[in-house]
Design a protein around this motif. Structure first.
Motif, mmCIF file in Angstrom:
data_model
loop_
_atom_site.group_PDB
_atom_site.id
_atom_site.type_symbol
_atom_site.label_atom_id
_atom_site.label_comp_id
_atom_site.label_asym_id
_atom_site.label_seq_id
_atom_site.Cartn_x
_atom_site.Cartn_y
_atom_site.Cartn_z
ATOM 1 N N ARG A 1 0.820 -1.211 0.000
ATOM 2 C CA ARG A 1 0.000 0.000 0.000
ATOM 3 C C ARG A 1 0.848 1.253 0.000
ATOM 4 O O ARG A 1 1.952 1.261 0.517
ATOM 5 C CB ARG A 1 -0.920 -0.022 1.216
ATOM 6 N N THR A 2 0.344 2.315 -0.555
ATOM 7 C CA THR A 2 1.087 3.561 -0.668
ATOM 8 C C THR A 2 1.642 3.999 0.684
ATOM 9 O O THR A 2 0.898 4.376 1.585
ATOM 10 C CB THR A 2 0.203 4.667 -1.245
ATOM 11 N N SER B 1 0.884 7.384 2.537
ATOM 12 C CA SER B 1 -0.430 7.639 3.126
ATOM 13 C C SER B 1 -0.531 7.126 4.559
ATOM 14 O O SER B 1 -1.547 7.321 5.229
ATOM 15 C CB SER B 1 -1.523 6.975 2.291
ATOM 16 N N ASN C 1 10.393 4.712 0.784
ATOM 17 C CA ASN C 1 9.495 3.846 1.545
ATOM 18 C C ASN C 1 10.162 3.274 2.795
ATOM 19 O O ASN C 1 10.057 2.070 3.079
ATOM 20 C CB ASN C 1 8.964 2.688 0.673
#
Length: 122
Positions: A27-28, A31, A77
């Protein structure tokens, strides 16, 4: 789904520094709020530090305030925990976790890494 992998743990002496890193995929990442928690043998998992999705807001446990710094790189990330002046009582398995919205309670986090061991000798 979010996959989290911690790294950087090890055995250090009291007073040393250590930098933990958590790599996220799925998932991003940008966010998500990210948290670091730790669990010592025989103790409950406890909050260490958290950072919001932008990196603009952080929160620390009293035990971490002034010694630990949480940071994130949304381009890579990753979320890091820089730990200084480590003490034997910091010995624990350190986990990173992710959720939507910053929180400090472990049960509020949905995604968890497998943990990395930090051992501080006196």
């Amino acid at each position: 789904q979010v996959q989290l992998v911690e790294s950087g743990g090890g055995l250090v002496q009291a007073g040393d520094s250590l930098r933990l890193s958590c790599a996220a995929s799925g998932r991003t990442f940008s966010s998500l709020a990210m948290g670091w928690f730790r669990q010592a043998p025989g103790k409950e998992r406890e909050f260490v530090a958290a950072i919001d999705w932008s990196g603009g807001y952080t929160s620390y446990a009293d035990s971490a305030q002034g010694r630990f710094t949480i940071s994130r790189d949304n381009a890579k990330n990753t979320v890091d925990l820089q730990m200084k002046s480590l003490q034997p009582e910091d010995t624990a398995v350190y986990y990173c976790a992710a959720r939507v919205g910053l929180a400090t309670v472990p049960t509020q986090y949905r995604y968890w890494g497998q943990g990395t061991q930090v051992t501080v000798s006196s």
